[in-house]
Design an enzyme around this catalytic site. Structure first.
Site, short mmCIF file in Angstrom:
data_model
loop_
_atom_site.label_atom_id
_atom_site.label_comp_id
_atom_site.label_asym_id
_atom_site.label_seq_id
_atom_site.Cartn_x
_atom_site.Cartn_y
_atom_site.Cartn_z
N ASP A 26 0.84 -1.21 0.00
CA ASP A 26 0.00 0.00 0.00
C ASP A 26 0.87 1.26 0.00
O ASP A 26 1.99 1.25 0.53
CB ASP A 26 -0.90 -0.03 1.24
N HIS A 80 2.81 3.17 -9.02
CA HIS A 80 2.59 1.75 -9.30
C HIS A 80 3.79 1.16 -10.06
O HIS A 80 4.17 0.01 -9.83
CB HIS A 80 1.31 1.56 -10.12
N LEU A 103 11.58 -19.76 -5.06
CA LEU A 103 10.47 -19.11 -4.36
C LEU A 103 9.11 -19.45 -4.98
O LEU A 103 8.96 -19.42 -6.20
CB LEU A 103 10.67 -17.58 -4.42
C1 FPP Z 1 -1.89 0.29 -3.29
O1 FPP Z 1 -1.44 1.62 -3.39
C2 FPP Z 1 -1.39 -0.49 -4.39
C3 FPP Z 1 -2.15 -1.09 -5.35
C4 FPP Z 1 -3.63 -1.02 -5.36
C5 FPP Z 1 -1.57 -1.84 -6.47
C6 FPP Z 1 -0.35 -2.65 -6.18
C7 FPP Z 1 0.28 -3.05 -7.45
C8 FPP Z 1 1.60 -2.98 -7.74
C9 FPP Z 1 2.64 -2.63 -6.77
C10 FPP Z 1 2.09 -3.30 -9.10
C11 FPP Z 1 1.82 -4.66 -9.61
C12 FPP Z 1 2.71 -5.75 -9.13
C13 FPP Z 1 3.44 -6.55 -9.92
C14 FPP Z 1 4.04 -7.80 -9.37
C15 FPP Z 1 3.71 -6.25 -11.33
P1 FPP Z 1 -2.49 2.80 -3.51
O2 FPP Z 1 -2.63 3.16 -4.93
O3 FPP Z 1 -3.77 2.42 -2.84
O4 FPP Z 1 -1.75 3.93 -2.71
P2 FPP Z 1 -2.40 5.09 -1.87
O5 FPP Z 1 -3.18 4.44 -0.75
O6 FPP Z 1 -1.22 5.86 -1.39
O7 FPP Z 1 -3.28 5.88 -2.80
#
Ligand code: FPP
Length: 238
Positions: A18, A35, A129
Site C-alpha cells: 500500500d 505503481h 520461491l
Molecule cells: C496500493 O497503493 C497499491 C495497489 C492497489 C496496487 C499494487 C500493485 C503494484 C505494486 C504493481 C503490480 C505488481 C506486480 C508484481 C507487477 P495505492 O494506490 O492504494 O496507494 P495510496 O493508498 O497511497 O493511494
C-alpha cells in the site's frame, strides 16, 4: 545463563503493498508512477525474500474492489501486470520461481489470462520461491467460490457432508496446498487486512509499517522478520 533462542524465518510471508499513490503524490508525479516503482520493488523483494530464507511470498496486486478506481488507473495497473506476466515467462527459467495467480481471473482480458496460464505452466516445476500474485482477488469471494465448488462435488456425490473438514475445505481455495502465511506485512500505515486472505491469516502475525510500498526494501523486510521473532505464536494454547 542466557536463554537459547533460534532465529526463525517465516516460511510464508503475505504482503499488502500500500502507498503507491501517496509516494507519487509526494513527488508531484502521477499515481501510475507510484505503481511502476511499486512493481519494481515487488520484483526485487522476491529476490530478497528468497535470499533471507522465505519459501512462499504472496502479494496483493489488485483486489476485487479496485475496479472502481478511475479507468485509466485500472488500465495502467493491468498493463503493468500484463508486462510482468509476459516478462516472467522467460525470466522464471532463470530465477527458478514458481508463479501462481490467485483470485478470479475470468474477469481479466483474455490475453492476460493466457499469459498467466502459460507462466503458471512453465514455472510449475521450479524449485525456488513460490510466488503468489493476487489479482481480482477478494478473500470472501475466494471462500464463496470454494464453497460453490464443494457444494457441486457434494451434489454429485464426490464428497459426503460429514467428510468436510477444515483441511478438506482448504483444498478448494486458490491457495489450497500452500501453507498458511506466518507473517502478514502491510505498508503505508493502514492497519486493516482489506479482504486479503481472511481464512489463511487466522493465526498469522501482523506487521504494520508507515513505509510506503515504493520505499520498501530488504532492510524493511528484515525488520518485519525481526518483529516476527519477538512474537510468541501460541495458536490458541498457553
Ligand atoms: C496500493 O497503493 C497499491 C495497489 C492497489 C496496487 C499494487 C500493485 C503494484 C505494486 C504493481 C503490480 C505488481 C506486480 C508484481 C507487477 P495505492 O494506490 O492504494 O496507494 P495510496 O493508498 O497511497 O493511494
Amino acid at each position: 545463563m542466557a536463554k537459547e533462542t533460534t532465529y526463525r524465518v517465516p516460511e510464508h510471508v503475505a504482503i499488502i503493498m500500500d502507498g503507491n499513490g501517496r509516494w507519487a503524490k509526494k513527488r508531484f508525479l502521477p499515481r501510475n508512477a507510484g505503481h511502476v516503482q511499486g512493481s519494481r520493488v515487488a520484483e526485487q523483494i522476491c529476490e530478497d525474500a528468497w535470499n533471507l530464507g522465505i519459501k512462499y511470498l504472496t502479494i496483493y496486486a489488485f483486489s476485487t474492489e479496485n475496479w472502481v478506481r478511475p479507468e485509466d488507473e485500472v488500465k495502467a495497473l493491468m498493463n503493468l501486470l500484463r508486462k510482468y506476466m509476459k516478462d516472467s515467462i522467460e525470466r522464471s527459467s532463470k530465477n527458478n520461481m514458481r508463479v501462481r495467480v490467485i483470485g478470479d481471473i475470468s474477469r481479466l482480458d483474455e490475453d492476460l489470462q493466457e499469459s498467466i496460464q502459460t507462466l503458471e505452466a512453465v514455472s510449475a516445476e521450479n524449485t525456488g520461491l513460490c510466488f503468489q500474485v493476487a489479482i481480482n482477488y477478494g478473500g470472501r469471494d475466494e471462500i464463496v467460490r470454494a464453497a460453490r465448488q464443494l457444494a457441486m462435488d457434494a451434489a454429485d456425490g464426490r464428497i459426503k457432508p460429514e467428510e468436510i473438514t477444515e483441511e478438506r475445505f482448504y483444498t478448494y481455495f486458490d491457495t489450497g496446498g500452500i501453507p498458511y502465511p506466518d507473517l502478514m506485512i502491510r505498508t503505508s500505515g493502514e492497519c486493516r487486512t482489506s479482504n486479503f486472505l481472511p481464512w489463511q491469516l487466522a493465526y498469522s502475525e501482523f506487521y504494520f509499517t508507515d513505509v510506503l510500498w515504493p520505499d520498501f526494501n530488504k532492510k524493511e523486510l528484515q525488520k518485519a522478520i525481526d518483529y516476527y521473532n519477538n512474537r510468541e505464536r501460541r495458536f490458541g494454547g498457553v
